[in-house]
Every structure is written in C-alpha cells, then in structure tokens.
Scaffold this active site. Structure first.
Site, PDB file in Angstrom:
ATOM      1  N   GLY A 170     -16.920  -6.138  35.057  1.00 19.41           N
ATOM      2  CA  GLY A 170     -15.910  -6.171  36.114  1.00 19.41           C
ATOM      3  C   GLY A 170     -16.008  -4.956  37.016  1.00 19.41           C
ATOM      4  N   GLY A 171     -14.853  -4.291  37.213  1.00 23.03           N
ATOM      5  CA  GLY A 171     -14.808  -3.147  38.124  1.00 23.03           C
ATOM      6  C   GLY A 171     -15.730  -2.016  37.709  1.00 23.03           C
ATOM      7  N   GLY A 189     -46.629  -5.010  62.679  1.00 23.58           N
ATOM      8  CA  GLY A 189     -45.301  -4.424  62.490  1.00 23.58           C
ATOM      9  C   GLY A 189     -45.289  -3.379  61.394  1.00 23.58           C
ATOM     10  N   ALA A 190     -46.140  -3.588  60.395  1.00 28.25           N
ATOM     11  CA  ALA A 190     -46.154  -2.630  59.284  1.00 28.25           C
ATOM     12  C   ALA A 190     -46.657  -1.275  59.770  1.00 28.25           C
ATOM     13  CB  ALA A 190     -47.034  -3.154  58.159  1.00 28.25           C
TER      14      ALA A 190
HETATM   15  C1  HXC Z   1      -8.509  -3.578  27.752  1.00 29.50           C
HETATM   16  C2  HXC Z   1     -10.453  -3.852  26.596  1.00 29.50           C
HETATM   17  C3  HXC Z   1     -11.111  -4.241  27.769  1.00 29.50           C
HETATM   18  C4  HXC Z   1     -10.358  -4.287  28.975  1.00 29.50           C
HETATM   19  C5  HXC Z   1     -12.529  -4.283  26.165  1.00 29.50           C
HETATM   20  N1  HXC Z   1     -11.359  -3.905  25.626  1.00 29.50           N
HETATM   21  N2  HXC Z   1     -12.395  -4.507  27.471  1.00 29.50           N
HETATM   22  N3  HXC Z   1      -9.161  -3.531  26.577  1.00 29.50           N
HETATM   23  N4  HXC Z   1      -9.054  -3.951  28.904  1.00 29.50           N
HETATM   24  N5  HXC Z   1     -10.924  -4.617  30.113  1.00 29.50           N
HETATM   25  C6  HXC Z   1     -11.091  -3.569  24.238  1.00 29.50           C
HETATM   26  C7  HXC Z   1     -11.228  -4.774  23.322  1.00 29.50           C
HETATM   27  O1  HXC Z   1     -10.039  -5.513  23.295  1.00 29.50           O
HETATM   28  C8  HXC Z   1     -11.521  -4.097  21.985  1.00 29.50           C
HETATM   29  O2  HXC Z   1     -10.309  -3.610  21.451  1.00 29.50           O
HETATM   30  C9  HXC Z   1     -12.330  -2.886  22.388  1.00 29.50           C
HETATM   31  O3  HXC Z   1     -12.095  -2.683  23.773  1.00 29.50           O
HETATM   32  C10 HXC Z   1     -13.814  -3.090  22.193  1.00 29.50           C
HETATM   33  O4  HXC Z   1     -14.174  -4.317  22.792  1.00 29.50           O
HETATM   34  P1  HXC Z   1     -15.097  -5.384  22.049  1.00 29.50           P
HETATM   35  O5  HXC Z   1     -14.960  -6.656  22.775  1.00 29.50           O
HETATM   36  O6  HXC Z   1     -14.806  -5.389  20.584  1.00 29.50           O
HETATM   37  O7  HXC Z   1     -16.542  -4.752  22.259  1.00 29.50           O
HETATM   38  P2  HXC Z   1     -17.909  -5.505  22.540  1.00 29.50           P
HETATM   39  O8  HXC Z   1     -18.076  -6.639  21.585  1.00 29.50           O
HETATM   40  O9  HXC Z   1     -18.947  -4.442  22.531  1.00 29.50           O
HETATM   41  O10 HXC Z   1     -17.781  -6.128  23.989  1.00 29.50           O
HETATM   42  C11 HXC Z   1     -17.584  -5.283  25.101  1.00 29.50           C
HETATM   43  C12 HXC Z   1     -17.242  -6.112  26.344  1.00 29.50           C
HETATM   44  C13 HXC Z   1     -16.017  -7.010  26.057  1.00 29.50           C
HETATM   45  C14 HXC Z   1     -18.457  -6.952  26.743  1.00 29.50           C
HETATM   46  C15 HXC Z   1     -16.976  -5.109  27.477  1.00 29.50           C
HETATM   47  O11 HXC Z   1     -15.003  -6.202  25.460  1.00 29.50           O
HETATM   48  C16 HXC Z   1     -15.478  -7.660  27.275  1.00 29.50           C
HETATM   49  O12 HXC Z   1     -16.013  -8.685  27.710  1.00 29.50           O
HETATM   50  N6  HXC Z   1     -14.379  -7.084  27.804  1.00 29.50           N
HETATM   51  C17 HXC Z   1     -13.707  -7.617  28.952  1.00 29.50           C
HETATM   52  C18 HXC Z   1     -14.504  -7.482  30.182  1.00 29.50           C
HETATM   53  C19 HXC Z   1     -13.720  -7.848  31.397  1.00 29.50           C
HETATM   54  O13 HXC Z   1     -13.585  -9.041  31.664  1.00 29.50           O
HETATM   55  N7  HXC Z   1     -13.071  -6.818  32.019  1.00 29.50           N
HETATM   56  C20 HXC Z   1     -12.119  -6.987  33.077  1.00 29.50           C
HETATM   57  C21 HXC Z   1     -12.873  -7.282  34.314  1.00 29.50           C
HETATM   58  S1  HXC Z   1     -11.882  -7.496  35.694  1.00 29.50           S
HETATM   59  P3  HXC Z   1      -9.919  -3.863  19.916  1.00 29.50           P
HETATM   60  O14 HXC Z   1      -8.656  -3.083  19.757  1.00 29.50           O
HETATM   61  O15 HXC Z   1      -9.742  -5.323  19.761  1.00 29.50           O
HETATM   62  O16 HXC Z   1     -11.067  -3.340  19.145  1.00 29.50           O
HETATM   63  C22 HXC Z   1     -12.088  -6.105  36.524  1.00 29.50           C
HETATM   64  C23 HXC Z   1     -11.626  -6.199  37.926  1.00 29.50           C
HETATM   65  C24 HXC Z   1     -11.766  -4.920  38.644  1.00 29.50           C
HETATM   66  O17 HXC Z   1     -12.582  -5.139  36.092  1.00 29.50           O
HETATM   67  C25 HXC Z   1     -12.174  -5.195  40.042  1.00 29.50           C
HETATM   68  C26 HXC Z   1     -12.260  -3.937  40.867  1.00 29.50           C
HETATM   69  C27 HXC Z   1     -13.027  -4.161  42.113  1.00 29.50           C
END
Ligand code: HXC
Length: 514
Positions: free
Chosen positions: A169-170, A404-405
């Site tokens: 994501g962000g 051109g190059a």
């Molecule tokens: C809060 C989060 C989190 C998030 C992960 N965690 N991402 N908590 N907000 N965005 C937490 C999980 O719940 C977990 O907590 C711990 O971090 C570790 O994550 P895991 O999933 O166990 O790790 P892993 O298997 O290594 O996977 C990592 C990951 C996955 C691929 C990053 O966590 C994931 O897909 N996260 C979400 C990604 C996402 O969609 N982010 C938001 C995008 S939107 P616990 O306590 O359960 O261990 C965005 C918009 C911004 O960012 C736009 C700006 C321009």
C-alpha cells in the site's frame, strides 16, 4: 534522581525490545534483521542519535490500547556513515507490522525536515504493512505529510530507500519518490494491492513474489534500481552509493584518493571494437578500462539492459556514465532505456556529478508497439534531460551514432562540452541499408543488376559516412581519439570543466514529457 534514572532506563529498555522476543524471533525466522540490528550495521559505531524513541500512539479503537509500544513501529534519528552525516529511519516490523501511523509519520517527518534543513542525505529502511488500518484516515493523511517532504527534498538531498521486507500500500510510495530503491533478493516485496485483493477483483492468480518481488521491480517495472543478495549486502550498497554523491545539491561529490594513474593508456581499448560493425561487444569492458579500476557501480543493471548507466570514478572524482550496450538489442534506444537514461542524467545533474556518455547506438528501436506506447514521448525525455543538464558533459562516440540517437545522446547541440569520437565511429542519419532504400529505390529497380547497384551505393555511402571525419570536419566532433587515449583525455577535460558554470533560464520548472 536515582528513581528518575531508573524509570528512564526502564523505558529505554522497553523501546529497545521492539515488539517483544517472540516477534523478533519471527522476524529472524523470515530471514530479516530487526530495525535496530539494521541500523547498527549501517551507521558508524556510536554515532546514532535516536529521536522519538518513547513516542506512543493514543488510540484505543480496535483494541489498540493493548498495542502501545514505545517508538510505535519506527526507529528514527541521525548518525554517520563513513564519517558523513545522514538522517535515517527504519520501520520496526515487530510492532504491528511496521504499519504507518500518525506517530510514525511525526517521527519520520521530523527526520525528513532535519535532513533537508541541514542538507544531509536521508536513508529509509522500509519494512511495513502500509497504512495502519486501525488509524483510518489519520494514517492516510500521515502518509501525505511524508510524501510532501520526499518531493520537496527531491534534487536537494540524496534520498535512498531500502526495501527489506514487505512494503504494501502506501509503504511503496515513499520509496518510489526517492532517488534510489534497493531491494533484497528474497525477502523484499512491493505492491499496492496484494495477491488476495487482485484475485478477488480481477481473478488473476499470482504469488506475492511474482507480483512484487525484487526481480519484478528491478527488471520489469523499473521501480527499483538495485538488488542485493541479502540485508548486509544491501546496507553495504548504501555506503558505496553515498560515496559517489554529495551531501546536497550545493556541494560536489567527494573526491577519494586516486588509485589508478590518470595518464594510463590502455592498449586493450584499441582492439575492443569488433571488425564487423554489427558484431556485439560488452560496453562495460570499455567503461572499466577507461575509468578508475573497479569503480563502476551500475545503476539499474537489470532494467533496460540495452543501456548501461552507473557511477564510476575518473582520477578519484565521481562521474555518471551512460553507455549503449551492443550485447542487448544492438544497443538500440527504446521506451525503457529512454526512461532509464533520462532519470539517471537528471539524478547526476541534480547532484553535480559530471556525465560521460559512450555512444554506440543504431538509433531508436522501430516497432508498432514502441510507437503506440509512446517511444516519441519517452525518447524525448533523453533529449530533455541532456539539454537541461548543466553539469560537465562529454560524449565519446565509439561506433554507431545514427539519426536521432546521435543527436539525443549528448551531441554538441545538447549543450555538451566536448565531443570525442573513436576512429571506428559511424555518424550518419541512418545506416547504409536504410539509406539505399530511401535514396536509390527507383534506380535500383530499373537497373539491369539491382543487387550490384545496391551494393555500389552501400559502398559509396559507407565510404562517405561510416567514419568520424565528416563530423570532425564540421566541428560536431572536437577530436578523434585513439581509443587508448580516452582515459587521460577525459580526465584532463573534466579537470578543466570542474569550475564550469552554466544556467538555465529562470522558470518554475520545465515540462518534461513524462
Ligand atoms: C495494521 C498491520 C498492517 C496494517 C500488517 N499488520 N499490516 N496492522 N495495519 N496495515 C500487522 C498484522 O495484523 C500482524 O499483527 C503483524 O502486522 C504482522 O503481519 P503478518 O501479516 O503476520 O506478517 P506477514 O505474514 O509477513 O505479512 C506482511 C504483509 C501483510 C504482507 C504486509 O501483513 C499484509 O498484507 N498487510 C496488509 C497490507 C495492506 O493491505 N496495507 C494497507 C494498504 S492501504 P499480529 O498482531 O496479528 O501479529 C494503504 C493506503 C495508503 O497503505 C495510501 C497512501 C497513498
């Protein structure tokens, strides 16, 4: 006092523990280091000064009151790398997956401000699940704050991003706004939307690595410029990369003590261009023989391999090298290589790194896809970037410089300072076979022996154009060099140009055809 000190020490210890032993074990099990381990490998011993180590979020929704960790998922501060001051931040994945929070943003923005105001590079160690979901729009706004600082710092201070785990994501946009992105081969990922979301929305089945692994971003998307074997190698790469760059855009890159004689004549260069003019050779061999030994650091080596871009040194001074690569697509320019060149040229220009361009290019790549996907627009970026650049610029035509190059790749009209050519140079509007089709089609069709007529024209054309002497005669080439002389000539020229001053007309900014 003793109580106060005890309390402070306890709090500091809690901050050092990150997300706790179990999370640290998980992090290690994934082949990743913790934020603090990474920083300790990167910065000089005892130089790291942390800020915001005790900052904690103030949310209670979605059980967040159970997740209050000092530092809130990022370690930020400043320190030294090889004696030079840098600002740094490192996501702590052991705390809520390093997710981006309001507090994280405050800490990172503070460091970004400090870096910009002090004119020092900033290095971000990214390992984050993106916007902290529990903080809703606040975490989105927090990202915006940091992105703004990335943009305002662009071209003022070097910004380097390491991607050392998943960045979702962000978390991908801050690296994407910086100058260099370094990924680790097996443990880093970058994607806006993950495989599950893609499967649900488009039905496409893809693994996380196929979607956003290091090779995808180094070789295909062009989002990353470097791939390191592991975290330690990635951190070493940061140190090396910084050594070619100044602290900020008002300074020159540091000269390091020269280790290779500046007047070294390299006989091997006289034999490096093959006899047949369509035979490929690896242009990196030329660059390595000309520049200080072992000084070439390729930037984006896996992307658009038909051109080599990289930092190197001449007599210990940093230079940016652009070189067409005949072993890939005969060194022709296409959309991706145009983007690669334009980005690199602008990076060098922003940070006062002189440019040396080695030209061996048969022209822009013909093709329907290239035209439809905008080779005109992308190709124009090469011209834009070279014309706009005010750093010292020198070109060396090794072999082909067609159409051109020739113009785009740092010809005199691109405001280059000196244009050299080797005796093997061929400078023309197009190759002989193309010219014969345009100029002699009718004559050849009506000739008794079309093949012989075409061959006669080709011979005449090659005699006239397939050399550097017409260009030298008209002043488009300043000097035809024996290849072995290239190194001393470049070093002497760059010595003169070190004090070059050139300015562009005042304007808000140019409108590069992005
Ligand atoms: C809060 C989060 C989190 C998030 C992960 N965690 N991402 N908590 N907000 N965005 C937490 C999980 O719940 C977990 O907590 C711990 O971090 C570790 O994550 P895991 O999933 O166990 O790790 P892993 O298997 O290594 O996977 C990592 C990951 C996955 C691929 C990053 O966590 C994931 O897909 N996260 C979400 C990604 C996402 O969609 N982010 C938001 C995008 S939107 P616990 O306590 O359960 O261990 C965005 C918009 C911004 O960012 C736009 C700006 C321009």
């Amino acid at each position: 006092m003793a109580d106060h000190l005890t309390r402070l020490r306890e709090m500091r210890e809690r901050a050092l523990a990150g997300g706790g032993e179990e999370r640290v074990r998980d992090q290690h099990a994934k082949g990743k280091l913790t934020a603090r381990e990474r920083l300790s490998l990167l910065v000089d011993a005892d130089t790291f000064q942390e800020i915001g180590a005790l900052a904690t979020h103030a949310f209670s929704e979605f059980g967040m009151d159970r997740h209050r960790y000092p530092g809130d998922g990022v370690v930020a501060g400043f320190g030294k790398i090889n004696g030079r001051r840098v600002a740094l931040f490192a996501h702590d994945f052991t705390i809520l997956g390093g997710s981006f929070s309001t507090v994280q943003s405050q800490k990172i923005c503070r460091i970004q401000d400090l870096a910009l105001e002090s004119g020092i590079p900033i290095v971000g160690l990214n390992d984050s699940g993106g916007a902290r979901i529990q903080e809703g729009v606040r975490s989105l706004a927090a990202y915006g704050e940091s992105f703004t600082r990335n943009v305002l710092s662009s071209g003022v201070i070097p910004q380097i991003s390491l991607v050392l785990g998943p960045c979702a994501g962000g978390a991908v946009y801050s690296p994407a706004l910086t100058d260099f992105v370094i990924m680790t081969r097996d443990t880093s990922l970058m994607f806006l939307t993950g495989p599950e979301v893609i499967a649900a929305t488009t039905g496409e089945q893809v693994t996380a690595r196929e979607l956003g692994g290091s090779m995808v971003h180094n070789a295909r998307s062009g989002v990353a410029q470097f791939m390191a074997d592991d975290e330690k190698a990635a951190l070493e790469l940061v140190k090396l990369l910084l050594s070619y760059l100044p602290q900020n855009n008002t300074e020159d890159p540091p000269q390091i003590a020269p280790w290779d004689p500046p007047d070294r004549m390299e006989e091997a260069l006289n034999a490096c261009i093959p006899e047949a003019d369509n035979e490929p050779y690896d242009v990196r061999g030329v660059v390595e023989l000309v520049c200080d030994r072992s000084s070439l650091l390729e930037v984006a080596p896996y992307y658009a391999r038909n051109v080599v871009t990289g930092f190197a040194r001449l007599d210990g001074f940093s230079v940016g090298v652009v070189a067409n690569q005949p072993i890939h697509m005969a060194g022709a320019l296409d959309i991706d290589s145009s983007d690669k060149i334009a980005r690199f040229v602008r990076t060098c220009d922003a940070f006062n790194v002189p440019l040396v361009t080695f030209v061996d290019c048969p022209g822009y790549l013909p093709g329907v896809d290239q035209e439809h996907y905008g080779v005109i627009r992308h190709g124009a970026k090469v011209i834009f970037a070279y014309c706009e650049a005010t750093v010292p610029k020198i070109s060396v035509v090794l072999r082909k410089a067609m159409g051109g190059a020739y113009v785009a790749l740092c010809s005199k009209q691109m405001r280059s300072d000196l244009a050299f050519a080797w005796p093997t140079a061929q400078i023309a509007v197009m190759g002989a076979e193309g010219a014969v089709r345009v100029l002699r089609r009718r004559d050849i069709a009506h000739s008794a022996d079309p093949q012989a007529a075409a061959q006669d024209f080709v011979t005449e054309y090659r005699e006239a154009f397939m050399n550097p002497y017409r260009a030298a005669d008209t002043g488009q080439i300043d000097e035809v060099l024996e290849p072995r002389e290239t190194r001393p000539r470049l070093i002497r020229a760059l010595e003169v140009l070190r004090t070059k001053v050139q300015q562009n007309p005042p304007r808000k900014h140019g409108l590069m055809p992005v």
